[in-house]
Design a protein around this motif. Sequence first.
Motif, mmCIF file in Angstrom:
data_model
loop_
_atom_site.group_PDB
_atom_site.id
_atom_site.type_symbol
_atom_site.label_atom_id
_atom_site.label_comp_id
_atom_site.label_asym_id
_atom_site.label_seq_id
_atom_site.Cartn_x
_atom_site.Cartn_y
_atom_site.Cartn_z
ATOM 1 N N SER A 303 -70.616 -18.910 -81.641
ATOM 2 C CA SER A 303 -69.768 -19.242 -82.781
ATOM 3 C C SER A 303 -68.632 -20.175 -82.376
ATOM 4 O O SER A 303 -68.318 -21.133 -83.087
ATOM 5 C CB SER A 303 -69.190 -17.964 -83.389
ATOM 6 O OG SER A 303 -68.256 -18.266 -84.397
ATOM 7 N N VAL A 304 -68.019 -19.915 -81.231
ATOM 8 C CA VAL A 304 -66.889 -20.733 -80.784
ATOM 9 C C VAL A 304 -67.330 -22.157 -80.443
ATOM 10 O O VAL A 304 -66.692 -23.145 -80.825
ATOM 11 C CB VAL A 304 -66.202 -20.083 -79.560
ATOM 12 C CG1 VAL A 304 -65.215 -21.060 -78.912
ATOM 13 C CG2 VAL A 304 -65.468 -18.807 -79.971
ATOM 14 N N LEU A 305 -68.435 -22.280 -79.710
ATOM 15 C CA LEU A 305 -68.838 -23.577 -79.162
ATOM 16 C C LEU A 305 -69.626 -24.439 -80.143
ATOM 17 O O LEU A 305 -69.684 -25.662 -79.975
ATOM 18 C CB LEU A 305 -69.652 -23.366 -77.883
ATOM 19 C CG LEU A 305 -68.924 -22.635 -76.750
ATOM 20 C CD1 LEU A 305 -69.877 -22.371 -75.595
ATOM 21 C CD2 LEU A 305 -67.713 -23.436 -76.277
ATOM 22 N N GLU A 306 -70.258 -23.826 -81.142
ATOM 23 C CA GLU A 306 -71.029 -24.551 -82.147
ATOM 24 C C GLU A 306 -72.028 -25.526 -81.507
ATOM 25 O O GLU A 306 -71.927 -26.748 -81.662
ATOM 26 C CB GLU A 306 -70.088 -25.307 -83.087
ATOM 27 C CG GLU A 306 -69.153 -24.398 -83.866
ATOM 28 C CD GLU A 306 -68.219 -25.173 -84.785
ATOM 29 O OE1 GLU A 306 -68.303 -24.987 -86.011
ATOM 30 O OE2 GLU A 306 -67.424 -25.966 -84.260
ATOM 31 N N PRO A 307 -73.020 -25.014 -80.793
ATOM 32 C CA PRO A 307 -73.969 -25.886 -80.092
ATOM 33 C C PRO A 307 -74.772 -26.807 -81.007
ATOM 34 O O PRO A 307 -75.209 -27.878 -80.568
ATOM 35 C CB PRO A 307 -74.888 -24.894 -79.371
ATOM 36 C CG PRO A 307 -74.711 -23.588 -80.077
ATOM 37 C CD PRO A 307 -73.303 -23.584 -80.561
ATOM 38 N N ASP A 308 -74.953 -26.435 -82.264
ATOM 39 C CA ASP A 308 -75.673 -27.321 -83.188
ATOM 40 C C ASP A 308 -74.888 -28.597 -83.472
ATOM 41 O O ASP A 308 -75.474 -29.657 -83.721
ATOM 42 C CB ASP A 308 -75.961 -26.589 -84.505
ATOM 43 C CG ASP A 308 -76.983 -25.478 -84.344
ATOM 44 O OD1 ASP A 308 -77.728 -25.513 -83.344
ATOM 45 O OD2 ASP A 308 -77.024 -24.567 -85.193
ATOM 46 N N LYS A 309 -73.564 -28.495 -83.426
ATOM 47 C CA LYS A 309 -72.718 -29.664 -83.651
ATOM 48 C C LYS A 309 -72.510 -30.467 -82.367
ATOM 49 O O LYS A 309 -72.264 -31.673 -82.417
ATOM 50 C CB LYS A 309 -71.356 -29.243 -84.219
ATOM 51 C CG LYS A 309 -71.410 -28.640 -85.606
ATOM 52 C CD LYS A 309 -70.010 -28.284 -86.083
ATOM 53 C CE LYS A 309 -70.052 -27.630 -87.473
ATOM 54 N NZ LYS A 309 -68.704 -27.227 -87.932
ATOM 55 N N TYR A 310 -72.572 -29.789 -81.215
ATOM 56 C CA TYR A 310 -72.336 -30.437 -79.922
ATOM 57 C C TYR A 310 -73.501 -30.132 -78.973
ATOM 58 O O TYR A 310 -73.322 -29.521 -77.921
ATOM 59 C CB TYR A 310 -71.020 -29.933 -79.312
ATOM 60 C CG TYR A 310 -69.805 -30.178 -80.166
ATOM 61 C CD1 TYR A 310 -69.138 -31.397 -80.119
ATOM 62 C CD2 TYR A 310 -69.329 -29.192 -81.035
ATOM 63 C CE1 TYR A 310 -68.012 -31.629 -80.910
ATOM 64 C CE2 TYR A 310 -68.216 -29.414 -81.825
ATOM 65 C CZ TYR A 310 -67.560 -30.635 -81.761
ATOM 66 O OH TYR A 310 -66.458 -30.864 -82.557
ATOM 67 N N PRO A 311 -74.711 -30.577 -79.339
ATOM 68 C CA PRO A 311 -75.875 -30.213 -78.535
ATOM 69 C C PRO A 311 -75.828 -30.743 -77.103
ATOM 70 O O PRO A 311 -76.318 -30.078 -76.188
ATOM 71 C CB PRO A 311 -77.042 -30.825 -79.314
ATOM 72 C CG PRO A 311 -76.429 -31.910 -80.149
ATOM 73 C CD PRO A 311 -75.064 -31.408 -80.502
ATOM 74 N N GLU A 312 -75.227 -31.912 -76.903
ATOM 75 C CA GLU A 312 -75.185 -32.483 -75.559
ATOM 76 C C GLU A 312 -74.250 -31.710 -74.629
ATOM 77 O O GLU A 312 -74.336 -31.836 -73.409
ATOM 78 C CB GLU A 312 -74.759 -33.959 -75.611
ATOM 79 C CG GLU A 312 -73.342 -34.203 -76.101
ATOM 80 C CD GLU A 312 -73.206 -34.290 -77.620
ATOM 81 O OE1 GLU A 312 -72.248 -34.931 -78.075
ATOM 82 O OE2 GLU A 312 -74.041 -33.699 -78.326
ATOM 83 N N LEU A 313 -73.392 -30.882 -75.204
ATOM 84 C CA LEU A 313 -72.434 -30.110 -74.403
ATOM 85 C C LEU A 313 -72.832 -28.641 -74.250
ATOM 86 O O LEU A 313 -72.566 -28.036 -73.208
ATOM 87 C CB LEU A 313 -71.035 -30.184 -75.027
ATOM 88 C CG LEU A 313 -70.389 -31.565 -75.119
ATOM 89 C CD1 LEU A 313 -69.039 -31.475 -75.818
ATOM 90 C CD2 LEU A 313 -70.222 -32.177 -73.736
ATOM 91 N N TYR A 314 -73.468 -28.053 -75.294
ATOM 92 C CA TYR A 314 -73.631 -26.594 -75.286
ATOM 93 C C TYR A 314 -75.025 -26.081 -75.667
ATOM 94 O O TYR A 314 -75.283 -24.887 -75.534
ATOM 95 C CB TYR A 314 -72.605 -25.963 -76.237
ATOM 96 C CG TYR A 314 -71.196 -26.433 -75.989
ATOM 97 C CD1 TYR A 314 -70.575 -26.215 -74.760
ATOM 98 C CD2 TYR A 314 -70.483 -27.119 -76.973
ATOM 99 C CE1 TYR A 314 -69.281 -26.669 -74.532
ATOM 100 C CE2 TYR A 314 -69.187 -27.565 -76.750
ATOM 101 C CZ TYR A 314 -68.593 -27.338 -75.527
ATOM 102 O OH TYR A 314 -67.325 -27.791 -75.284
ATOM 103 N N LYS A 315 -75.901 -26.942 -76.141
ATOM 104 C CA LYS A 315 -77.183 -26.456 -76.644
ATOM 105 C C LYS A 315 -78.019 -25.755 -75.577
ATOM 106 O O LYS A 315 -78.709 -24.771 -75.849
ATOM 107 C CB LYS A 315 -77.989 -27.610 -77.247
ATOM 108 C CG LYS A 315 -79.256 -27.154 -77.956
ATOM 109 C CD LYS A 315 -79.978 -28.312 -78.639
ATOM 110 C CE LYS A 315 -81.218 -27.813 -79.370
ATOM 111 N NZ LYS A 315 -81.944 -28.939 -80.025
#
Length: 439
Positions: A303-315
């Motif tokens: 929820s905090v990192l939002e990997p769908d919005k920042y896939p290159e950083l957290y997906k």
Amino acid sequence: MNSERKIKEPNGRLGILTPGMGAVSTTFMAGVIAANKDLGRPIGSISQMGKIRLGKRTENNNPNVKDFIPLAPMENMVFGGWDIFNDNVYKSAMNAGVLEKDLLNGIKDELTEIKPMPAVFDHNFIKNIDGENVKKEKNKMDYAKALMADISNFKEKNKCDRLVIIWCASTEVYTQITDVHLSIEKFEKALEDNHSAIAPSMIYAYAAIKSGVPFANGAPNLTVDTPALIELANKLNVPIAGKDFKTGQTLMKTILGPGLKTRLLGIDGWFSTNILGNRDGEVLDDVDSFKTKEVSKLSVLNSVLEPDKYPELYKDMYHKVRINYYPPKGDDKESWDNIDIFGWLGYKMQIKVNFLCKDSILAAPVVLDLAIFMDLAQRAGMKGIQEWLSFYFKSPQTKEGLQPIHDIFLQKIKFENTLRHLMGETLINYLGLDYYEED
């Protein structure tokens, strides 16, 4: 300026009932009694030690929260609860070993008077502990009625004007929403039918709501987070909140995670492990109870990192959580986090966190604040899910379709703005351009 909501004054006594009277609840109760006698300070409690900014920064108007909004004073609190063990609060606190014996002996008389009522207990939902102080009824609706009688009798016996119930008992086995949880009619029929999908914590929540008593869930159990009980809470104008007190390792994650995301630093992996030796650790040594806790803990970073919005950083981040029961630790939880991050041009870095904490010391002020603010919510005419109290939970309960906010700093802003809203004060958005445009 917003219109001020009419809030009833916190006159008379506030009774605080806790299903579960182990380390967390006894540390909370003893701490309040000790603080009332000037034997310690309620550190960590926003309701007692927090301040809130009103108006512009240049006005320097930062009153104490408890002076700004009408809150129930600690001096007017009465304690009770249920537990599967017969120990009074003094004996239970001594067994827990969280607070010093000299402190407990100084308030022994008050603690000895607080005795647990027989609990609703089902070994299918909590497998690694057992006790004899349990109710015996023919079905789950009868258990609910017995709890409602306990609530009514406690209120009358202790001359309480209002009550709040905070779940402080152990984590139940992992449960998902089924058909019996979808409406209050189906839920009540399941109670009558002794349905296996109705957990003890749900019976407590049902009894609380039917009694008009605010209910907050301090464990990751499903409990009150079902369509049926949400419907009932809204229908009867009762505040509810959950889930899972935010303490220890997850508290650190909601502090570190937003910081890393704000700077757009990538994360390859986050490995978390814990050892603890109290009753909570013993219960979580069961794989089904651990599953409930694991789901709660894993949801935070996503929820905090939002990997769908920042896939290159957290997906592709690997996130693992482990909890190990280690009796010598007692209530002194120890956690380790290994965080593999990357920055400019993909260069690798690491963060390592070793947190040695006392779980119940961190949880006690959370219990106090939740009791006080849930009481405030009811006196302010608020009902149903109290999302503004997400600040206190690992897995905040929200309206269906709403993503929970896990960022602790955004949660604090939401919390403070709710207090400002209730008192008719201007909400603060931290834009601050007006300071520079005035010239």
